[in-house]
Design an enzyme around this catalytic site. Structure first.
Site, PDB file in Angstrom:
ATOM      1  CB  THR A 195     113.807 -24.931 -22.801  1.00  0.00           C
ATOM      2  OG1 THR A 195     113.451 -24.360 -21.565  1.00  0.00           O
ATOM      3  CG2 THR A 195     113.517 -26.404 -22.789  1.00  0.00           C
ATOM      4  CB  VAL A 224     109.461 -26.113 -10.814  1.00  0.00           C
ATOM      5  CG1 VAL A 224     109.421 -27.202 -11.878  1.00  0.00           C
ATOM      6  CG2 VAL A 224     110.404 -26.509  -9.688  1.00  0.00           C
ATOM      7  N   GLY A 225     109.503 -24.585 -13.823  1.00  0.00           N
ATOM      8  CA  GLY A 225     108.720 -24.269 -15.017  1.00  0.00           C
ATOM      9  C   GLY A 225     108.059 -25.509 -15.613  1.00  0.00           C
ATOM     10  CG  ASP A 226     107.445 -25.373 -19.819  1.00  0.00           C
ATOM     11  OD1 ASP A 226     108.350 -24.654 -19.355  1.00  0.00           O
ATOM     12  OD2 ASP A 226     107.359 -25.641 -21.040  1.00  0.00           O
ATOM     13  CB  THR A 246     111.460 -23.701 -25.841  1.00  0.00           C
ATOM     14  OG1 THR A 246     112.199 -22.595 -25.286  1.00  0.00           O
ATOM     15  CG2 THR A 246     111.205 -23.434 -27.305  1.00  0.00           C
ATOM     16  CB  THR A 248     106.261 -17.624 -20.952  1.00  0.00           C
ATOM     17  OG1 THR A 248     105.269 -17.934 -21.948  1.00  0.00           O
ATOM     18  CG2 THR A 248     106.985 -16.363 -21.381  1.00  0.00           C
TER      19      THR A 248
END
Ligand code: ASP
Length: 328
Positions: A195, A224-226, A246, A248
């Protein structure tokens, strides 16, 4: 304390991960330092001429999206199915307005779409084809999904696919990234969270944050991530801090990591450094989280903590030489 005397500053990251220091040359390492420095200079100039923190972070993230070295925009990683799904968000600390897009594959610069959602819609988060239709309707540049692909990322997917056969049932990062080191980059690309993000303080004392990503290599389609979730991967509030994360993504979501930094400052009276360090070194590892964040407060303090072996990062106060770093 007032923020009027604080010197405007921009900080950026290009992802965190595991070192591959033995396998790279000084030249290859310099390529990353040069890229980070090139990205810092235009927003630093913008801030020096009285530009806003919001414009500075948008500009920095656009440049990182355009740079194939980083996993956002051109050079984004592949999903399990060999496609691209990009996420981005932006937040204005002056008024807590925010915008985000997720799972998009046709918007050239997703951070601009996130900003358009914030400025030209009554919503905060658009996903997939709806996000793309919205971006097109406000005149943003659209591309075919192949624009985001690079050979290096395609090889990375092949390695992750091969490795995941043997790494099933292990933790998410190992499963997703595999364990074969890649040469030629300071951080092992098969284990790097790519990221990109920026945080800034401007001359008016306003804070802003922006974050953009291709997500995690070999992620399932639709995941979808954070990054596009306000409070998880990105947050800004003039009263506390601007934060871009950035790592997990799933653990940053569960920890509401970016907001947690601000909450610790607001409710617990912690300094930027205490709050950022405790989130990255205590709260996230307690959930198995790996990665880091960049944060700036209204007094111009900058904190760039990470619990991985390295994080591409840098910051530039106006009137000072930009600083860049990869390792501890
Ligand atoms: N946090 C991002 C995600 O989970 C990945 C990254 O930081 O590279 O999508």
């Amino acid at each position: 304390m007032t923020s009027s005397a604080a010197i405007p500053v921009i900080a950026i990251h290009g992802g965190a991960g595991t070192l591959s220091r033995n396998s790279i040359s000084a030249d290859q390492e310099r390529t990353y330092h040069d890229a980070l420095r090139c990205v810092l200079l235009p927003p630093q100039r913008l801030l020096a001429s009285g530009g806003s923190a919001l414009d500075a972070v948008t500009l920095a993230v656009e440049m990182l999206e355009d740079c194939p070295l980083f996993n956002a925009g051109h050079g984004s990683v592949f999903t399990h199915d060999g496609t691209h799904e990009l996420d981005a968000s932006v937040m204005d600390g002056a008024n807590l307005r925010a915008g985000a897009v997720a799972c998009v594959s046709r918007i050239r610069r997703p951070v601009r779409a996130a900003r358009a959602v914030m400025e030209h819609s009554e919503h905060v988060l658009f996903v997939g084809p709806g996000a793309e239709a919205f971006a097109e309707s406000v005149g943003l540049e659209m591309v075919s999904p192949g624009y985001f692909s690079t050979d290096a990322r395609r090889e990375q997917l092949q390695r992750a696919l091969a490795a995941s056969k043997t790494l099933l049932d292990h933790d998410g990062a190992a499963l997703v990234f595999g364990n074969t080191p890649q040469t030629g980059t300071p951080l092992d690309e098969s284990r790097k969270f790519g990221t990109v993000g920026a945080v800034a303080l401007d001359a008016r004392g306003n804070l802003a944050a922006a974050t953009s990503t291709g997500g995690m290599t070999n992620k399932r389609v639709g995941r979808v991530g954070d990054t596009p979730l306000i409070g998880a991967g990105n947050y800004a509030d003039n009263r506390t801090a601007a934060v871009s994360c950035t790592g997990t993504g799933e653990t940053f979501m569960r920890a509401v990591a970016a907001y947690d930094v601000c909450a610790r400052m607001a409710y617990g009276g912690q300094t930027l450094e205490q709050a950022s360090t405790e989130v990255v070194m205590d709260a996230l590892p307690a959930l198995g989280g790996t990665g880091g964040l960049i944060a700036v407060d209204a007094n111009g303090n900058v904190c760039l903590p990470f619990n991985s072996e390295g994080m591409y990062r840098g910051f530039a106060r106006i009137g000072e030489t930009p600083q860049t770093a990869i390792y501890r």
